[in-house]
Design an enzyme around this catalytic site. Structure first.
Site, PDB file in Angstrom:
ATOM      1  N   ARG A  44       0.794  -1.238   0.101  1.00 12.93           N
ATOM      2  CA  ARG A  44       0.034  -0.017   0.258  1.00 12.93           C
ATOM      3  C   ARG A  44       0.708   1.143   0.027  1.00 12.93           C
ATOM      4  O   ARG A  44       0.521   2.338  -0.541  1.00 12.93           O
ATOM      5  CB  ARG A  44      -0.956   0.027   1.163  1.00 12.93           C
ATOM      6  CG  ARG A  44      -0.162   0.088   2.541  1.00 12.93           C
ATOM      7  CD  ARG A  44      -1.058   0.231   3.662  1.00 12.93           C
ATOM      8  NE  ARG A  44      -0.640  -0.074   4.891  1.00 12.93           N
ATOM      9  CZ  ARG A  44      -0.743   0.689   6.127  1.00 12.93           C
ATOM     10  NH1 ARG A  44      -1.715   1.709   6.174  1.00 12.93           N
ATOM     11  NH2 ARG A  44      -0.307   0.163   7.241  1.00 12.93           N
ATOM     12  N   SER A  80      -5.115   5.393   5.484  1.00 13.61           N
ATOM     13  CA  SER A  80      -4.730   3.823   5.558  1.00 13.61           C
ATOM     14  C   SER A  80      -4.254   3.458   4.229  1.00 13.61           C
ATOM     15  O   SER A  80      -3.316   2.829   3.953  1.00 13.61           O
ATOM     16  CB  SER A  80      -5.938   3.001   6.076  1.00 13.61           C
ATOM     17  OG  SER A  80      -6.184   3.728   7.170  1.00 13.61           O
ATOM     18  N   GLU A 112     -19.148   2.939  -0.426  1.00 14.26           N
ATOM     19  CA  GLU A 112     -18.484   2.530  -1.401  1.00 14.26           C
ATOM     20  C   GLU A 112     -18.992   2.162  -2.508  1.00 14.26           C
ATOM     21  O   GLU A 112     -18.669   2.110  -3.620  1.00 14.26           O
ATOM     22  CB  GLU A 112     -17.704   1.097  -0.929  1.00 14.26           C
ATOM     23  CG  GLU A 112     -16.715   1.381   0.299  1.00 14.26           C
ATOM     24  CD  GLU A 112     -17.401   1.656   1.749  1.00 14.26           C
ATOM     25  OE1 GLU A 112     -18.694   1.316   1.843  1.00 14.26           O
ATOM     26  OE2 GLU A 112     -16.888   1.856   2.749  1.00 14.26           O
ATOM     27  N   HIS A 114      -5.533  -3.499   2.655  1.00 16.21           N
ATOM     28  CA  HIS A 114      -5.763  -4.340   3.646  1.00 16.21           C
ATOM     29  C   HIS A 114      -6.366  -5.647   3.538  1.00 16.21           C
ATOM     30  O   HIS A 114      -7.538  -6.102   4.142  1.00 16.21           O
ATOM     31  CB  HIS A 114      -6.420  -3.432   4.711  1.00 16.21           C
ATOM     32  CG  HIS A 114      -5.770  -2.290   5.130  1.00 16.21           C
ATOM     33  ND1 HIS A 114      -5.332  -1.277   4.522  1.00 16.21           N
ATOM     34  CD2 HIS A 114      -5.571  -1.835   6.386  1.00 16.21           C
ATOM     35  CE1 HIS A 114      -4.780  -0.280   5.056  1.00 16.21           C
ATOM     36  NE2 HIS A 114      -4.965  -0.631   6.484  1.00 16.21           N
ATOM     37  N   ASP A 154      -7.418  -6.077  13.133  1.00 17.79           N
ATOM     38  CA  ASP A 154      -8.847  -5.728  13.048  1.00 17.79           C
ATOM     39  C   ASP A 154      -9.897  -7.014  12.828  1.00 17.79           C
ATOM     40  O   ASP A 154     -10.862  -6.647  13.295  1.00 17.79           O
ATOM     41  CB  ASP A 154      -8.999  -5.001  11.824  1.00 17.79           C
ATOM     42  CG  ASP A 154      -8.616  -3.356  11.638  1.00 17.79           C
ATOM     43  OD1 ASP A 154      -8.507  -2.799  12.997  1.00 17.79           O
ATOM     44  OD2 ASP A 154      -8.470  -2.826  10.732  1.00 17.79           O
ATOM     45  N   ARG A 159      -1.556  -4.366   3.970  1.00 16.25           N
ATOM     46  CA  ARG A 159      -1.106  -3.546   5.109  1.00 16.25           C
ATOM     47  C   ARG A 159       0.164  -3.903   5.552  1.00 16.25           C
ATOM     48  O   ARG A 159       0.966  -2.831   5.929  1.00 16.25           O
ATOM     49  CB  ARG A 159      -2.112  -3.447   6.194  1.00 16.25           C
ATOM     50  CG  ARG A 159      -1.924  -2.767   7.395  1.00 16.25           C
ATOM     51  CD  ARG A 159      -3.044  -2.982   8.569  1.00 16.25           C
ATOM     52  NE  ARG A 159      -2.326  -2.052   9.574  1.00 16.25           N
ATOM     53  CZ  ARG A 159      -2.090  -2.752  10.731  1.00 16.25           C
ATOM     54  NH1 ARG A 159      -1.961  -4.160  10.861  1.00 16.25           N
ATOM     55  NH2 ARG A 159      -1.798  -2.026  11.911  1.00 16.25           N
TER      56      ARG A 159
END
Lengths: 273, 341
Positions: free
Chosen positions: B37, B64, B85, B136, B144, B194
């Protein structure tokens, strides 16, 4: 361009007649929602409100119309045929295998269709994207989207309403085909939408409400929306009648997605003549 | 001849319909730890400067996903769509229709999961070139937990007609992929991670859509991996070499289109195949490869799909979660040993 009311009304009738012929020939399709938007489409294409060039469909200076209710394909194909994008006679192959005239509008197959739709709840977002792109390019085009009322139940529309106001997409004009009927019945008994005007105003859109079968009223509302200096996206609630123009189809849920029989067609065409 | 003149050893030019995008190489050191990322964010900023048609959309995750760098440099061409989204993908399609080159980013769970039908109908069915750059992805989102650990996105995206599905193994590959994407003619899903993983490629590497690359040559077993699992496959191959097992490690960054030729040659040679992905084994890269091999008349090989075995993930540090779900270096070693008994 002077608004020629008689011409616009005549073309609206042609859209209705051709739509019914197409659905009859295919023995499949959506008559109710095609008849309800005929006047709106006619004002856009024959009342001088939509800039287009049927010989150059991708002309950079054109306005954009996204028809989010892709099931109203008969009306869309009819108006495009009448506007010269292709021979109107071709539309009789509607919904048949190998036809360019798919059940729901398909931009890859039909010149003049700006976005393929059919799955409800996409068109407003698509139109907003085109509007934002045009603004980046300082292209003065207007982006129109025709929404069905039932499709407002899709949550994505409310994401898009929020975003259009947030980005001050004042080059975006949404016209709601408020025919009050969806597949299972009246919108207000299926999943109530009212008060639409207040909801849209709360989402920071400018809202007008008109008779969606009065071509002069449609024309004036679009002109007013184009001229607005509020930096807000523009919403026109066009109160329409599902199946408009054919007495036995008007306000009838049953005519949402059913093809007319030979007898029905004869009767309908008599009424429209 | 003119085209040849534009070629230089440090760059690769792709020519399509007169358009040329020079794929710049990332300045990463081998073994350096970097997340894909981060490379995305860096390359995005650069291609934004290169091409004024580049627009970026994000759904409240720009910090992020790393689109924040582009957002800061080009605020007019950055659209924060909020936590919405579906609309983001629909708007990205509209921007592409208006002639822009959109990159739409969110966590993979929301880009590929939540917004799947918008990617399918607004973008892919409209044949609009949107680059869905989803970060991610997989178990390595780590802490998470299961709600965010999408292990279904490769399956979801490869099922969409004409959609390209790319999974970079490291920062260098991700960086080149973003440059290459300016010239794409199909909608594309780019799966980014990530977690920081070791850089495997230097500036001699050339990313190409539809090409798998052999990282280590071997004769006893073929290990094909994508994404973060590639460095683990390389680690496993080193250990296996000491144990006398020669492993051919293939990086399969282009899951769709798939490099059937390279993969077929290798498996025809080794007769043993292990696929490794941080994804459910259901309908992921392993299934794509196995189907392609069988259709290509390569059969009679031993086969093991390593991945998440049809379970949900859980919280933990990225690499420890991978280990727990049977994706440790030692797990790859074990499978290869079993196959070579």
């Amino acid at each position: 361009m002077v608004f020629d009311k008689q011409k616009v009304e005549a073309k609206a009738k042609d859209i209705r007649v051709n739509s019914l012929k197409m659905i009859h020939a295919a023995n499949s399709g959506h008559p109710g929602g095609s008849l309800s938007i005929a006047d709106i489409l006619s004002v856009l294409y024959f009342g001088g409100q939509l800039k287009y060039d049927s010989k150059n469909p991708e002309l950079n200076e054109r306005d954009i119309l996204v028809v989010s209710k892709g099931h109203s394909s008969p009306a869309v194909y009819s108006v495009l045929g009448l506007a010269g994008f292709f021979p109107i006679e071709d539309t009789i192959s509607f919904r048949q295998f190998g036809s360019m005239f798919q059940g729901h509008i398909d931009r890859m197959r039909v010149p003049g269709v700006e976005m393929s739709t059919g799955s409800l709840g996409h068109g407003l977002s698509n139109a907003l994207g085109v509007a934002l792109g045009a603004k980046l390019d300082k292209n003065p085009k207007t982006v129109f989207v025709i929404l069905s009322d039932g499709e407002l139940q899709e949550g994505s529309n409310w994401e898009a309403f929020m975003a259009a106001a947030h980005f001050k997409a004042d080059n975006l004009i949404a016209i709601l085909d408020r025919n009050r009927i969806q597949l299972d019945g009246w919108t207000e008994t299926t999943m109530g939408l009212e008060p639409i005007k207040e909801k849209l105003e709360a989402f920071l859109w400018d809202v007008q409400e008109i008779n969606g079968h009065d071509v002069s009223a449609i024309n004036e509302a679009i002109s007013k929306a184009k001229a607005a200096k509020t930096q807000k996206p523009q919403f026109i609630i066009a109160n329409t009648v599902k199946g408009k123009g054919v007495s036995f189809m008007e306000d009838q849920v049953a005519w949402h997605g059913v093809a007319p029989s030979d007898e029905d067609l004869t009767k309908a065409l008599q009424e429209l003549s | 001849m003119l085209l040849l003149l534009l070629y230089s050893p440090s760059t690769v030019n792709i020519f399509r319909m007169g358009a040329a995008v020079e794929i710049k190489k990332g300045s990463y050191k081998l073994g350096e730890m970097a997340a894909t990322r981060e490379a995305y964010g860096k390359a995005l900023l650069e291609v934004g400067a290169l091409d004024s048609d580049v627009v970026v959309l994000d759904a409240d995750l720009s910090g992020s996903t790393q689109t924040k760098h582009f957002a800061k440099a080009f605020p007019d061409r950055f659209f924060n769509m909020g936590i919405a989204e579906n609309n983001m993908m629909g708007v990205a399609a509209g921007l592409a229709r208006a002639g822009k080159k959109p990159f739409a980013s969110s966590f993979a769970m929301f880009a590929a999961g939540r917004a799947w039908e918008f990617v399918r109908n607004s973008i892919a069915h409209n044949h609009l070139v949107v680059r869905v750059c989803a970060t991610h992805a997989g178990l390595t989102v780590g802490e998470d937990g299961a709600s965010h650990q999408i292990i279904e996105d490769i399956a979801l995206m490869r099922a969409i007609p004409e959609m390209q599905v790319l999974v970079p193994a490291d920062a260098q590959e991700a960086y080149q992929m973003i440059y290459a994407s300016l010239d794409f003619t199909k909608p594309t899903y780019i799966r980014l991670g990530r977690a920081k993983v070791p850089v495997l490629f230097d500036e001699n590497y050339n990313f190409e859509v539809g090409k798998a690359n052999i990282l280590t040559k071997g004769n006893n077993v073929t290990v094909i991996a994508c994404g973060v699992m590639v460095y683990r496959a390389v680690e496993a191959a080193k250990i296996l070499k000491e144990k006398g097992i020669s492993v051919e490690v293939i990086n399969c960054a282009s899951i769709k289109p798939l490099d059937v030729e390279t993969i077929s040659k290798s498996v025809a040679k080794t007769k043993k195949l292990i696929t490794v992905e941080e994804h459910n084994v259901m309908a992921g890269m392993g299934d794509a490869i196995a189907s392609a091999l069988l259709e290509n008349n390569i059969s009679g090989f031993k086969f093991k799909r390593m991945g998440v075995q049809d379970k949900f993930g859980q919280s933990g540090q990225a690499l420890e979660v991978l280990d727990h779900y049977g994706l440790a270096v030692s797990d790859i070693v074990l499978e290869a040993e079993k196959m070579n008994k």
